[in-house]
Scaffold this motif. Sequence first.
Motif, PDB file in Angstrom:
ATOM      1  N   LEU A   1     -21.691 -78.086  56.273  1.00 12.05           N
ATOM      2  CA  LEU A   1     -21.813 -76.660  56.218  1.00 12.05           C
ATOM      3  C   LEU A   1     -21.936 -75.934  57.714  1.00 12.05           C
ATOM      4  O   LEU A   1     -21.604 -75.142  58.978  1.00 12.05           O
ATOM      5  CB  LEU A   1     -22.754 -75.574  55.750  1.00 12.05           C
ATOM      6  CG  LEU A   1     -22.140 -75.372  53.981  1.00 12.05           C
ATOM      7  CD1 LEU A   1     -23.408 -74.700  52.949  1.00 12.05           C
ATOM      8  CD2 LEU A   1     -20.950 -74.957  53.675  1.00 12.05           C
TER       9      LEU A   1
ATOM     10  N   LEU B   1     -12.831 -75.377  56.596  1.00  8.02           N
ATOM     11  CA  LEU B   1     -13.673 -75.610  55.293  1.00  8.02           C
ATOM     12  C   LEU B   1     -12.419 -74.375  54.672  1.00  8.02           C
ATOM     13  O   LEU B   1     -12.283 -73.472  54.217  1.00  8.02           O
ATOM     14  CB  LEU B   1     -14.583 -74.451  55.234  1.00  8.02           C
ATOM     15  CG  LEU B   1     -15.666 -75.902  55.762  1.00  8.02           C
ATOM     16  CD1 LEU B   1     -17.269 -75.157  55.955  1.00  8.02           C
ATOM     17  CD2 LEU B   1     -15.871 -77.299  54.392  1.00  8.02           C
TER      18      LEU B   1
ATOM     19  N   GLU C   1     -13.898 -75.359  48.891  1.00  7.67           N
ATOM     20  CA  GLU C   1     -14.804 -76.298  49.194  1.00  7.67           C
ATOM     21  C   GLU C   1     -16.081 -75.263  49.530  1.00  7.67           C
ATOM     22  O   GLU C   1     -17.261 -75.829  49.511  1.00  7.67           O
ATOM     23  CB  GLU C   1     -14.230 -76.958  50.577  1.00  7.67           C
ATOM     24  CG  GLU C   1     -15.371 -78.476  51.285  1.00  7.67           C
ATOM     25  CD  GLU C   1     -14.117 -78.947  52.450  1.00  7.67           C
ATOM     26  OE1 GLU C   1     -14.112 -79.005  52.846  1.00  7.67           O
ATOM     27  OE2 GLU C   1     -15.357 -80.161  52.442  1.00  7.67           O
ATOM     28  N   ALA C   2     -15.747 -74.409  50.365  1.00  3.53           N
ATOM     29  CA  ALA C   2     -17.353 -73.987  51.298  1.00  3.53           C
ATOM     30  C   ALA C   2     -17.981 -72.614  49.772  1.00  3.53           C
ATOM     31  O   ALA C   2     -19.502 -73.097  49.578  1.00  3.53           O
ATOM     32  CB  ALA C   2     -16.475 -72.744  51.540  1.00  3.53           C
TER      33      ALA C   2
ATOM     34  N   CYS D   1     -17.542 -65.315  53.228  1.00  4.66           N
ATOM     35  CA  CYS D   1     -16.426 -66.365  53.101  1.00  4.66           C
ATOM     36  C   CYS D   1     -15.609 -66.492  53.415  1.00  4.66           C
ATOM     37  O   CYS D   1     -14.508 -66.756  53.177  1.00  4.66           O
ATOM     38  CB  CYS D   1     -16.714 -67.755  53.093  1.00  4.66           C
ATOM     39  SG  CYS D   1     -16.958 -68.180  51.814  1.00  4.66           S
TER      40      CYS D   1
ATOM     41  N   ARG E   1      -9.533 -70.951  57.323  1.00  2.00           N
ATOM     42  CA  ARG E   1     -10.458 -72.217  57.162  1.00  2.00           C
ATOM     43  C   ARG E   1     -11.168 -72.371  58.326  1.00  2.00           C
ATOM     44  O   ARG E   1     -12.372 -72.816  58.564  1.00  2.00           O
ATOM     45  CB  ARG E   1      -9.469 -73.290  57.533  1.00  2.00           C
ATOM     46  CG  ARG E   1      -8.997 -73.726  55.987  1.00  2.00           C
ATOM     47  CD  ARG E   1      -8.066 -74.768  55.419  1.00  2.00           C
ATOM     48  NE  ARG E   1      -8.488 -75.736  55.078  1.00  2.00           N
ATOM     49  CZ  ARG E   1      -7.974 -76.993  55.771  1.00  2.00           C
ATOM     50  NH1 ARG E   1      -6.490 -77.268  55.989  1.00  2.00           N
ATOM     51  NH2 ARG E   1      -8.744 -78.158  55.706  1.00  2.00           N
TER      52      ARG E   1
ATOM     53  N   ARG F   1     -13.800 -69.407  59.280  1.00  2.00           N
ATOM     54  CA  ARG F   1     -14.941 -70.164  57.582  1.00  2.00           C
ATOM     55  C   ARG F   1     -15.713 -71.011  57.856  1.00  2.00           C
ATOM     56  O   ARG F   1     -16.700 -70.942  57.937  1.00  2.00           O
ATOM     57  CB  ARG F   1     -13.701 -70.392  56.241  1.00  2.00           C
ATOM     58  CG  ARG F   1     -15.168 -70.511  55.191  1.00  2.00           C
ATOM     59  CD  ARG F   1     -14.266 -71.115  53.487  1.00  2.00           C
ATOM     60  NE  ARG F   1     -13.208 -69.914  53.649  1.00  2.00           N
ATOM     61  CZ  ARG F   1     -12.434 -70.091  53.654  1.00  2.00           C
ATOM     62  NH1 ARG F   1     -11.722 -70.961  54.258  1.00  2.00           N
ATOM     63  NH2 ARG F   1     -11.520 -68.748  53.243  1.00  2.00           N
ATOM     64  N   ALA F   2     -15.372 -71.754  58.811  1.00  2.00           N
ATOM     65  CA  ALA F   2     -15.878 -73.127  59.011  1.00  2.00           C
ATOM     66  C   ALA F   2     -17.080 -72.778  60.440  1.00  2.00           C
ATOM     67  O   ALA F   2     -18.289 -73.136  60.311  1.00  2.00           O
ATOM     68  CB  ALA F   2     -15.803 -74.240  59.592  1.00  2.00           C
TER      69      ALA F   2
ATOM     70  N   LEU G   1     -20.080 -70.782  58.844  1.00  2.00           N
ATOM     71  CA  LEU G   1     -21.163 -70.923  57.965  1.00  2.00           C
ATOM     72  C   LEU G   1     -21.881 -71.782  58.937  1.00  2.00           C
ATOM     73  O   LEU G   1     -23.413 -71.512  58.910  1.00  2.00           O
ATOM     74  CB  LEU G   1     -20.146 -71.588  57.021  1.00  2.00           C
ATOM     75  CG  LEU G   1     -19.983 -70.636  56.002  1.00  2.00           C
ATOM     76  CD1 LEU G   1     -19.282 -71.844  54.784  1.00  2.00           C
ATOM     77  CD2 LEU G   1     -20.846 -70.007  54.843  1.00  2.00           C
TER      78      LEU G   1
END
Length: 412
Positions: free
Chosen positions: A293, A299, A303-304, A335, A354, A357-358, A361
Amino acid sequence: MKPRRGTGAGRGPDAGASDGADGWLAGSGEAGDVVLSSRARLARNIAGFRFPNRASPAERTAMVGRLKPVVLSAGFAPQVEWVDLSSTSSMHRGALVEEHLISRQHAMGKPGESMHGRAVAIGLPERRLSVMINEEDHLRLQVMRSGLDLAAALEEIDALDDRIEARVDYAFDPRFGYLTACPTNIGTGARLSVMLHLPALRMTREIEKVKRAADDLGLTVRGAHGEGSEASGDFYQLSNQTTIGKSEAVLLKELEAEIVPSVIAYERTARQRLVKGGRRGLEDQAWRAVGVLLHARLLAADEAMQLLSRLRLGIAVGIVPQVSMALVNRLIIACQPSHLQLAVAQELTQEQRREARAALLRARLGAAFAAGPPMPRRGLIRPGDEPPASDPPASEPDQAGDPDAPGPAGSG
């Protein structure tokens, strides 16, 4: 004579008090380590009018116009946001679904069906109470609270229902109770549900026992977004299947005093067994989740959610004390795809989501870890529970390398 609804007996003067700025995501309620939120929902229709599934677009639009002043004058929150779904972007509607303020059905409608005549009123600033207009029924009233707090949720939604019922005539039958579009909602029209985080029961492959037991008791276990949704990140929604034959008071007693506490105890016992049997394995999974994370550049949503689930379990058993449960709860919503797109006010491709989101986080969790030294928190779950076993000596075999060590199916 109408059936007497539940009264939330035993609630103190603070029953309607605020959950705080995080609303239902505060992680502060009873059993917040297992119960993310409690929700009470009522289905109601207006007498003398066709239900939404049989009404024309013009009739649904007229119903919105009739109910809007009724709902806005009911005084259910310091402020109320009124959202006309026909003039709202799909991105905004998706975000409301992700916040659990409206259902997927309300956001999308049936294929080929116009979005005209659909609206939702949202209580501000906590965003934990909403009233859907022309979902499956004319009115769907719902309130969410942090942790296990069904009695207060039911009491709050009953008070709002009384204020609305004083202004309109509900469709009601002396024999069957409140009349609804779906037969499973007839009667009290009440559904009580809790959002449960059950990672240990899934790791120990005991989650199917919970589902079978719930079915035997007339309850249903679904994914986080209710009917038709799959469990993601080990989050499950437990609710009653039907609304006829039991009063709200009986349903409340069964769920809050008997069934949900049993599931909580089942999950906590499974967590204790995992800690005793392989704390190193749990530590490895929690810190691997933190590592990914904090450093991943891409991500996917599933998976998150799985990584946040492992982090949340790590917080609950005292492995990762630097991060609050409330932060993880907020990130679970933040997310999601529509929230990511709303944050930048534009549609994103799957690859862009993706990446976004990464980045989100990394930033939010990085700030939490940089905020200060770890809090002196250790041990299991709550005072009175059996303490966890001591860490094994460093020379002992690391159980994280054991393929049978605790972990979500298919996870490494």
